[in-house]
Write a protein that holds these residues in place. Structure first.
Motif, PDB file in Angstrom:
ATOM      1  N   LYS A   6       0.848  -1.187   0.000  1.00 31.47           N
ATOM      2  CA  LYS A   6       0.000   0.000   0.000  1.00 31.47           C
ATOM      3  C   LYS A   6       0.885   1.240   0.000  1.00 31.47           C
ATOM      4  CE  LYS A   6      -3.926  -2.120   2.376  1.00 31.47           C
ATOM      5  NZ  LYS A   6      -4.889  -2.008   3.514  1.00 31.47           N
ATOM      6  N   VAL A   7       0.358   2.312  -0.592  1.00 32.32           N
ATOM      7  CA  VAL A   7       1.116   3.556  -0.711  1.00 32.32           C
ATOM      8  C   VAL A   7       0.966   4.378   0.570  1.00 32.32           C
ATOM      9  CG1 VAL A   7       1.372   5.737  -1.952  1.00 32.32           C
ATOM     10  CG2 VAL A   7       0.890   3.630  -3.219  1.00 32.32           C
ATOM     11  N   VAL A   8       2.093   4.790   1.120  1.00 35.42           N
ATOM     12  CA  VAL A   8       2.123   5.744   2.228  1.00 35.42           C
ATOM     13  C   VAL A   8       2.836   6.979   1.695  1.00 35.42           C
ATOM     14  CG1 VAL A   8       2.810   6.169   4.606  1.00 35.42           C
ATOM     15  CG2 VAL A   8       2.281   3.835   3.861  1.00 35.42           C
ATOM     16  N   ALA A   9       2.208   8.145   1.801  1.00 34.17           N
ATOM     17  CA  ALA A   9       2.772   9.339   1.170  1.00 34.17           C
ATOM     18  C   ALA A   9       2.649  10.564   2.062  1.00 34.17           C
ATOM     19  CB  ALA A   9       2.070   9.605  -0.159  1.00 34.17           C
ATOM     20  N   HIS A  10       3.585  11.521   1.862  1.00 36.39           N
ATOM     21  CA  HIS A  10       3.542  12.831   2.493  1.00 36.39           C
ATOM     22  C   HIS A  10       3.633  13.878   1.385  1.00 36.39           C
ATOM     23  CE1 HIS A  10       4.788  11.960   6.941  1.00 36.39           C
ATOM     24  NE2 HIS A  10       3.674  11.377   6.588  1.00 36.39           N
ATOM     25  N   LEU A  11       2.868  14.968   1.546  1.00 35.53           N
ATOM     26  CA  LEU A  11       2.854  16.049   0.561  1.00 35.53           C
ATOM     27  C   LEU A  11       3.252  17.342   1.244  1.00 35.53           C
ATOM     28  CD1 LEU A  11       2.045  16.654  -2.453  1.00 35.53           C
ATOM     29  CD2 LEU A  11      -0.187  17.351  -1.549  1.00 35.53           C
ATOM     30  N   SER A  12       4.162  18.085   0.626  1.00 38.22           N
ATOM     31  CA  SER A  12       4.604  19.351   1.223  1.00 38.22           C
ATOM     32  C   SER A  12       3.592  20.460   0.967  1.00 38.22           C
ATOM     33  CB  SER A  12       5.958  19.758   0.626  1.00 38.22           C
ATOM     34  OG  SER A  12       5.790  20.279  -0.685  1.00 38.22           O
ATOM     35  N   GLU A  13       3.760  21.552   1.672  1.00 30.22           N
ATOM     36  CA  GLU A  13       3.012  22.765   1.375  1.00 30.22           C
ATOM     37  C   GLU A  13       3.557  23.361   0.069  1.00 30.22           C
ATOM     38  OE1 GLU A  13       0.406  24.047   3.084  1.00 30.22           O
ATOM     39  OE2 GLU A  13       0.519  22.245   4.332  1.00 30.22           O
ATOM     40  N   ILE A  35      11.015  12.795   3.988  1.00 35.13           N
ATOM     41  CA  ILE A  35      11.461  11.407   4.158  1.00 35.13           C
ATOM     42  C   ILE A  35      11.438  11.019   5.631  1.00 35.13           C
ATOM     43  CG2 ILE A  35      13.457   9.863   3.971  1.00 35.13           C
ATOM     44  CD1 ILE A  35      14.150  11.324   1.349  1.00 35.13           C
ATOM     45  N   PHE A  36      11.907  11.934   6.495  1.00 37.81           N
ATOM     46  CA  PHE A  36      11.893  11.654   7.933  1.00 37.81           C
ATOM     47  C   PHE A  36      10.472  11.384   8.414  1.00 37.81           C
ATOM     48  CE2 PHE A  36      11.267  13.235  12.283  1.00 37.81           C
ATOM     49  CZ  PHE A  36      12.151  12.417  12.970  1.00 37.81           C
ATOM     50  N   GLY A  37       9.539  12.251   8.020  1.00 37.63           N
ATOM     51  CA  GLY A  37       8.144  12.074   8.425  1.00 37.63           C
ATOM     52  C   GLY A  37       7.547  10.796   7.870  1.00 37.63           C
ATOM     53  N   LEU A  38       7.904  10.459   6.640  1.00 35.72           N
ATOM     54  CA  LEU A  38       7.385   9.243   6.017  1.00 35.72           C
ATOM     55  C   LEU A  38       7.884   7.999   6.737  1.00 35.72           C
ATOM     56  CD1 LEU A  38       5.751   8.168   3.536  1.00 35.72           C
ATOM     57  CD2 LEU A  38       7.945   7.900   2.384  1.00 35.72           C
ATOM     58  N   VAL A  39       9.161   7.988   7.074  1.00 37.82           N
ATOM     59  CA  VAL A  39       9.725   6.836   7.786  1.00 37.82           C
ATOM     60  C   VAL A  39       9.027   6.661   9.130  1.00 37.82           C
ATOM     61  CG1 VAL A  39      11.795   5.968   8.946  1.00 37.82           C
ATOM     62  CG2 VAL A  39      11.965   6.913   6.639  1.00 37.82           C
ATOM     63  N   GLN A  40       8.760   7.768   9.829  1.00 35.08           N
ATOM     64  CA  GLN A  40       8.061   7.681  11.105  1.00 35.08           C
ATOM     65  C   GLN A  40       6.662   7.098  10.924  1.00 35.08           C
ATOM     66  OE1 GLN A  40      10.801   8.157  13.163  1.00 35.08           O
ATOM     67  NE2 GLN A  40       9.464   9.295  14.520  1.00 35.08           N
ATOM     68  N   ALA A  41       5.966   7.548   9.870  1.00 32.51           N
ATOM     69  CA  ALA A  41       4.606   7.071   9.609  1.00 32.51           C
ATOM     70  C   ALA A  41       4.600   5.589   9.254  1.00 32.51           C
ATOM     71  CB  ALA A  41       3.973   7.894   8.484  1.00 32.51           C
ATOM     72  N   VAL A  42       5.539   5.180   8.409  1.00 31.61           N
ATOM     73  CA  VAL A  42       5.601   3.773   8.001  1.00 31.61           C
ATOM     74  C   VAL A  42       5.938   2.896   9.206  1.00 31.61           C
ATOM     75  CG1 VAL A  42       6.875   2.087   6.618  1.00 31.61           C
ATOM     76  CG2 VAL A  42       6.147   4.247   5.595  1.00 31.61           C
ATOM     77  N   GLU A  43       6.857   3.358  10.042  1.00 31.70           N
ATOM     78  CA  GLU A  43       7.228   2.599  11.233  1.00 31.70           C
ATOM     79  C   GLU A  43       6.018   2.370  12.125  1.00 31.70           C
ATOM     80  OE1 GLU A  43       9.659   4.081  14.897  1.00 31.70           O
ATOM     81  OE2 GLU A  43      11.087   3.418  13.365  1.00 31.70           O
ATOM     82  N   LEU A  47       4.003  -1.383  12.884  1.00 35.98           N
ATOM     83  CA  LEU A  47       3.755  -1.912  14.215  1.00 35.98           C
ATOM     84  C   LEU A  47       2.268  -1.935  14.563  1.00 35.98           C
ATOM     85  CD1 LEU A  47       6.676  -0.091  16.022  1.00 35.98           C
ATOM     86  CD2 LEU A  47       6.457  -2.563  15.780  1.00 35.98           C
ATOM     87  N   ALA A  48       1.574  -0.809  14.355  1.00 36.41           N
ATOM     88  CA  ALA A  48       0.235  -0.651  14.911  1.00 36.41           C
ATOM     89  C   ALA A  48      -0.853  -0.373  13.881  1.00 36.41           C
ATOM     90  CB  ALA A  48       0.252   0.474  15.950  1.00 36.41           C
ATOM     91  N   GLY A  49      -0.555  -0.477  12.588  1.00 40.12           N
ATOM     92  CA  GLY A  49      -1.591  -0.256  11.579  1.00 40.12           C
ATOM     93  C   GLY A  49      -2.740  -1.241  11.748  1.00 40.12           C
ATOM     94  N   ASP A  50      -3.988  -0.757  11.540  1.00 35.93           N
ATOM     95  CA  ASP A  50      -5.152  -1.627  11.785  1.00 35.93           C
ATOM     96  C   ASP A  50      -5.671  -2.320  10.532  1.00 35.93           C
ATOM     97  OD1 ASP A  50      -6.424   0.420  10.391  1.00 35.93           O
ATOM     98  OD2 ASP A  50      -7.499   1.195  12.142  1.00 35.93           O
ATOM     99  N   ASN A  55      -4.492   1.853   5.490  1.00 38.36           N
ATOM    100  CA  ASN A  55      -3.604   1.492   6.588  1.00 38.36           C
ATOM    101  C   ASN A  55      -3.040   0.094   6.380  1.00 38.36           C
ATOM    102  OD1 ASN A  55      -4.001   3.886   8.073  1.00 38.36           O
ATOM    103  ND2 ASN A  55      -5.857   3.063   8.998  1.00 38.36           N
ATOM    104  N   LEU A  56      -1.765  -0.081   6.736  1.00 36.66           N
ATOM    105  CA  LEU A  56      -1.173  -1.408   6.706  1.00 36.66           C
ATOM    106  C   LEU A  56      -1.741  -2.243   7.856  1.00 36.66           C
ATOM    107  CD1 LEU A  56       2.601  -0.514   6.183  1.00 36.66           C
ATOM    108  CD2 LEU A  56       0.837  -0.816   4.442  1.00 36.66           C
ATOM    109  N   GLU A  57      -1.706  -3.562   7.703  1.00 38.34           N
ATOM    110  CA  GLU A  57      -2.049  -4.427   8.819  1.00 38.34           C
ATOM    111  C   GLU A  57      -0.771  -4.692   9.596  1.00 38.34           C
ATOM    112  OE1 GLU A  57      -3.697  -8.900   9.737  1.00 38.34           O
ATOM    113  OE2 GLU A  57      -4.551  -7.799   8.048  1.00 38.34           O
ATOM    114  N   GLY A  58      -0.611  -3.974  10.708  1.00 41.81           N
ATOM    115  CA  GLY A  58       0.627  -4.038  11.467  1.00 41.81           C
ATOM    116  C   GLY A  58       0.762  -5.295  12.310  1.00 41.81           C
TER     117      GLY A  58
END
Length: 205
Positions: A6-13, A35-43, A47-50, A55-58
């Motif tokens: 699944k795609v996890v993405a961040h978009l700038s202003e 990239i930093f924010g994306l890595v945090q979100a993916v992490e 672990l905890a995606g529902d 959302n990933l199934e963590g």
């Protein structure tokens, strides 16, 4: 579907394109922050995606993982989690704790002495290991919950992080603005759910 990329993405202003031309380091800075924010979100998702929507199934939502109830203190509980895997002939390869829980474990004191456990402690602070097993710290875990995984029980798959710039958003083209999009395709595949132990680190219901 478990294991589905699944795609996890961040978009700038929006950013004025001439600012990017005038300040050479700005583009690199924006990309690094995304990239930093994306890595945090993916992490957090790993672990905890529902598993709902995008959302990933963590790991915590995976059916069939083992549960280790709190026993006496976090150190004892972690050791019992290791035993759960070793009883199956599996090799523990990594703990994951929240920052606060790892701090509690690192600052564990000898019962009744009030002194930090330095000699004969199962905590190797310099190597960040617990009972010889490597420890990772993640803000993606809620305090009171840890994870122990065995070798080859979890596979993370992704297609690599990509950063792209575009002016094709809303009125950006008309106003000489561009935006950066940072994304990755990721999934969690628990190849052996019984090789994963979710640990109750504080006994809180």
């Amino acid at each position: 579907m478990p294991g589905e990329l699944k795609v996890v993405a961040h978009l700038s202003e929006p950013i004025d394109k001439y600012m990017l031309e005038d300040f050479a380091a700005l583009e690199q800075f924006v990309a690094a922050e995304l990239i930093f924010g994306l890595v945090q979100a993916v992490e957090g998702q790993l672990l905890a995606g529902d598993g709902t929507g995008q959302n990933l199934e963590g790991i915590l939502s995976t059916t069939g993982v083992l549960q280790q109830a709190f026993a006496t203190d976090p150190l004892t509980t972690a050791r019992k989690a290791i035993t759960r895997l070793e009883e199956q002939g599996l090799e523990p390869t990594g703990f994951v704790f929240s920052p606060a829980d790892w701090e509690t474990i690192e600052l564990s004191r000898t019962s009744g002495s009030g002194q930090l456990e330095v000699l004969d402690s199962p905590v190797n602070r310099a190597a960040r290991q617990l009972y010889g097993v490597p420890v990772a710290v993640s803000a993606g875990l809620t305090d009171g919950q840890g994870v122990l995984v065995s070798r080859d029980s979890v596979m993370r798959t992704d297609a690599g992080i990509a950063v792209a710039w575009s002016e094709n958003v809303g009125t950006d083209f008309q106003t000489n603005q561009v935006r950066a999009r940072c994304e990755v395709r990721a999934a969690v595949e628990a190849t052996r759910p019984g090789g994963i132990v979710v640990i109750d680190t504080d006994g809180t219901p």
